[in-house]
Scaffold this motif. Structure first.
Motif, PDB file in Angstrom:
ATOM      1  N   ASN A 130       7.283  -6.416   0.877  1.00 43.47           N
ATOM      2  CA  ASN A 130       6.892  -5.780   2.132  1.00 43.47           C
ATOM      3  C   ASN A 130       6.566  -6.830   3.191  1.00 43.47           C
ATOM      4  N   ALA A 131       5.884  -7.898   2.785  1.00 38.80           N
ATOM      5  CA  ALA A 131       5.544  -8.962   3.727  1.00 38.80           C
ATOM      6  C   ALA A 131       6.787  -9.724   4.180  1.00 38.80           C
ATOM      7  N   ALA A 132       7.706  -9.995   3.243  1.00 43.15           N
ATOM      8  CA  ALA A 132       8.934 -10.708   3.597  1.00 43.15           C
ATOM      9  C   ALA A 132       9.782  -9.914   4.586  1.00 43.15           C
ATOM     10  N   THR A 139      -0.654  -1.326   3.345  1.00 40.64           N
ATOM     11  CA  THR A 139      -0.848  -1.581   1.917  1.00 40.64           C
ATOM     12  C   THR A 139      -0.919  -0.293   1.108  1.00 40.64           C
ATOM     13  N   ALA A 140      -1.704   0.676   1.550  1.00 40.85           N
ATOM     14  CA  ALA A 140      -1.864   1.915   0.777  1.00 40.85           C
ATOM     15  C   ALA A 140      -0.552   2.663   0.620  1.00 40.85           C
ATOM     16  N   ALA A 141       0.345   2.529   1.605  1.00 42.62           N
ATOM     17  CA  ALA A 141       1.625   3.235   1.564  1.00 42.62           C
ATOM     18  C   ALA A 141       2.586   2.644   0.546  1.00 42.62           C
ATOM     19  N   LEU A 142       2.247   1.489  -0.022  1.00 35.78           N
ATOM     20  CA  LEU A 142       3.082   0.871  -1.050  1.00 35.78           C
ATOM     21  C   LEU A 142       2.859   1.495  -2.428  1.00 35.78           C
ATOM     22  N   ALA A 322      -4.866  -6.301  -4.120  1.00 36.97           N
ATOM     23  CA  ALA A 322      -3.770  -7.238  -3.888  1.00 36.97           C
ATOM     24  C   ALA A 322      -3.819  -7.801  -2.462  1.00 36.97           C
ATOM     25  N   ARG A 323      -3.212  -8.971  -2.293  1.00 32.85           N
ATOM     26  CA  ARG A 323      -3.192  -9.587  -0.966  1.00 32.85           C
ATOM     27  C   ARG A 323      -2.032 -10.568  -0.839  1.00 32.85           C
ATOM     28  N   ILE A 324      -1.647 -10.820   0.414  1.00 32.19           N
ATOM     29  CA  ILE A 324      -0.649 -11.837   0.719  1.00 32.19           C
ATOM     30  C   ILE A 324      -1.328 -13.197   0.660  1.00 32.19           C
TER      31      ILE A 324
END
Length: 333
Positions: A130-132, A139-142, A322-324
């Motif tokens: 998602n970040a890439a 985040t919650a939508a993942l 989780a985090r980037i």
């Protein structure tokens, strides 16, 4: 192109991101396959306990795993059976993109430990992808994509690890949604992982026998009371509710020394204690850090009595999800 895919206007081939997902405690005694908590802690080497996935946007529509490092685990690399790859594949499909993704997975959570190892890879994978792609989803939508990834391991959509590992803290989950639960301030968890592997399929098989209706009624009481205790901040009710009369009795015989490990936690003032996920790890909740530290020593000693070395982790019940890990990786190579 779908309406959703318009949220990703500039896909850059070669864009890369790296994400971390923590370990977790599934079921939390009262909520089999429904409730879990993020385990925000470090190991004996001072490293955060969790998995890391690096995602790189590539040409074509395939998701591949270039390698797996960290623990010596023989894991599948194909997108159908690898939890990270399957979750990322679902994410790309939802966005209707024609690009692909290459993943590298660094495992920090032992499989067969009851600490959410397969779920952590799924969560870190969708976070990194998602970040890439420039963060098209919050985040919650993942959650549904990570849940799809977890299916590669569990065979069903059980979110009790995926949910809290994604959003942090304590969460109620099902096949459709993940809901953050309130936490009573100051609570700490101890999780002790013995040097012993308990395969999830074996732990699941132990639950095949029929249950009396009275057990379901009792467990329903505990689940309802647990949720009410959280929302009313009632520690006395919480202590009444943090129990498992359905799964624990069936799985306890699979964990050497379990009864004494649980007893050691309760003798040190635990609010409640039970099996973490499918086991063999054992968790307990305490009202303060000092009690948790004393209990960790006692619980490890109980495992030692049956010849098992163990690692103990202490963390706040409300832990980070989780985090980037590095925002600079959004730049094109």
């Amino acid at each position: 192109m779908s309406a959703v895919s318009s949220r990703v206007p500039n896909i850059q081939i070669g864009a890369r991101a790296r994400a971390f997902a923590p370990a977790g405690v599934g079921n939390v005694a009262v909520g089999f396959d429904l409730i879990g908590m993020a385990l925000d802690c470090v190991d004996s080497q001072g490293e955060e306990l969790g998995d890391i996935v690096t995602a790189t946007v590539v040409e074509g529509g395939q998701v591949s795993v270039s390698g797996i490092s960290g623990l010596p685990l023989n894991l599948p690399l194909d997108a159908e059976h690898n939890t990270a790859a399957r979750g990322v594949r679902a994410l790309l499909h939802a966005l209707d993109l024609d690009c692909g993704m290459e993943l590298h997975i660094h495992k920090g959570i032992p499989l067969g430990s009851g600490l959410g190892g397969s779920a952590a890879s799924a969560v870190a994978g969708v976070m990194a992808a998602n970040a890439a792609l420039g963060l098209p989803f919050d985040t919650a939508a993942l959650y549904p994509f990570a849940l799809e990834g977890e299916c590669a391991s569990s065979g069903a959509k059980h979110g009790d690890n995926v949910g809290p590992q994604l959003i942090g803290g304590l969460a109620f989950t099902n096949a459709m949604q993940c809901i953050a639960l309130p936490i009573i301030p100051g609570l700490h968890a101890v999780v002790v992982h013995p040097d012993f592997v308990l395969e999830t399929k074996i732990a699941r098989a132990a639950l095949a026998q029929p249950y009396p209706i009275s057990a379901f009624v009792q467990q329903s009481d505990y689940l309802a009371s647990f949720l009410i205790a959280l929302y009313t901040q009632d520690k006395t009710l919480l202590a009444h509710a943090l129990k498992d009369v359905l799964v624990e009795p069936k799985r306890a015989p699979l964990i050497p020394g379990f009864a004494n490990v649980k007893a050691a936690a309760m003798q040190q003032g635990a609010i409640g204690a039970s099996i973490s996920g499918a086991g063999p790890s054992v968790f307990a909740w305490f009202e303060d850090m000092q009690s948790a530290k004393h209990a960790a020593i006692a619980m490890q000693a109980a495992f030692a009595e049956v010849g098992l070395r163990s690692n103990a982790y202490i963390a706040p019940v409300y832990g980070r999800g989780a985090r980037i890990m590095d925002h600079s990786v959004f730049e094109q190579n």
